[in-house]
Write an enzyme that holds these catalytic residues in place. Structure first.
Site, PDB file in Angstrom:
ATOM      1  CG  ASP A  24      -2.043   0.981   1.166  1.00 55.37           C
ATOM      2  OD1 ASP A  24      -1.949   1.963   0.409  1.00 55.37           O
ATOM      3  OD2 ASP A  24      -3.028   0.774   1.885  1.00 55.37           O
ATOM      4  CG  HIS A  26      -3.587   4.710  -0.245  1.00 57.37           C
ATOM      5  ND1 HIS A  26      -3.611   3.398  -0.658  1.00 57.37           N
ATOM      6  CD2 HIS A  26      -4.373   5.399  -1.110  1.00 57.37           C
ATOM      7  CE1 HIS A  26      -4.382   3.290  -1.719  1.00 57.37           C
ATOM      8  NE2 HIS A  26      -4.856   4.487  -2.031  1.00 57.37           N
TER       9      HIS A  26
END
Length: 159
Positions: A24, A26
């Protein structure tokens, strides 16, 4: 600015490890959480994005952290967190663990998702809509960090 304190006047310097697990990338959520945690008086080690389980464990061990906060927004946290608490135990770490974000692809029932991560060993599980203040209050309670009213007033006056 005054240093936040807990009951008894001891400076609050609890270390928390923060990062986005797995592949990920983000970063916005953990950046906001990092700033909120620091404003609340925590010593934050932000591992950033695409953090492996081993990186969380190594950082918690190296800093003698009290808590590890895992973020995931891309929906694959179930796979990324399998065996995470076993690794913490193997490293002889007794830390409070939180996870938050969009934790499962197609997540319809957050209650089921919360139960899954609780069974994995996480102390608290938050959805992506959780306000950072809520997580910080939970962390203070879980780490038993409570300042007196006088201490809170002195911090707001000196800020």
């Amino acid at each position: 600015m005054a240093v936040p304190t807990v009951c008894g006047g001891t400076p609050m310097t609890e270390t928390v490890i923060l990062g986005v697990i797995g592949s990920d990338a983000h970063v916005v959520g953990i950046t906001i959480l990092e700033q909120a945690l620091e404003a609340a008086g925590f010593d934050v080690v932000n591992l950033g994005v695409q953090t492996s389980q081993d990186e969380f464990v190594d950082a918690a061990s190296a800093t003698d952290a009290e808590a590890v906060l895992v973020s995931s927004l891309y929906g694959h946290a179930k796979q990324d967190c399998e065996g995470f608490h076993r690794r913490l135990a193997e490293a002889d770490l007794d830390v409070t663990t939180y996870i938050g974000g969009n934790l499962a692809v197609g997540q319809d029932d957050f209650g089921e998702t919360r139960q899954f991560f609780r069974e994995l060993g996480f102390d608290r599980v938050f959805d992506s809509e959780t306000d950072p203040a809520e997580a910080i209050e939970a962390l203070k309670a879980d780490l038993d960090l409570h300042s007196t009213e006088t201490e809170r007033e002195s911090r707001s006056v000196s800020a």
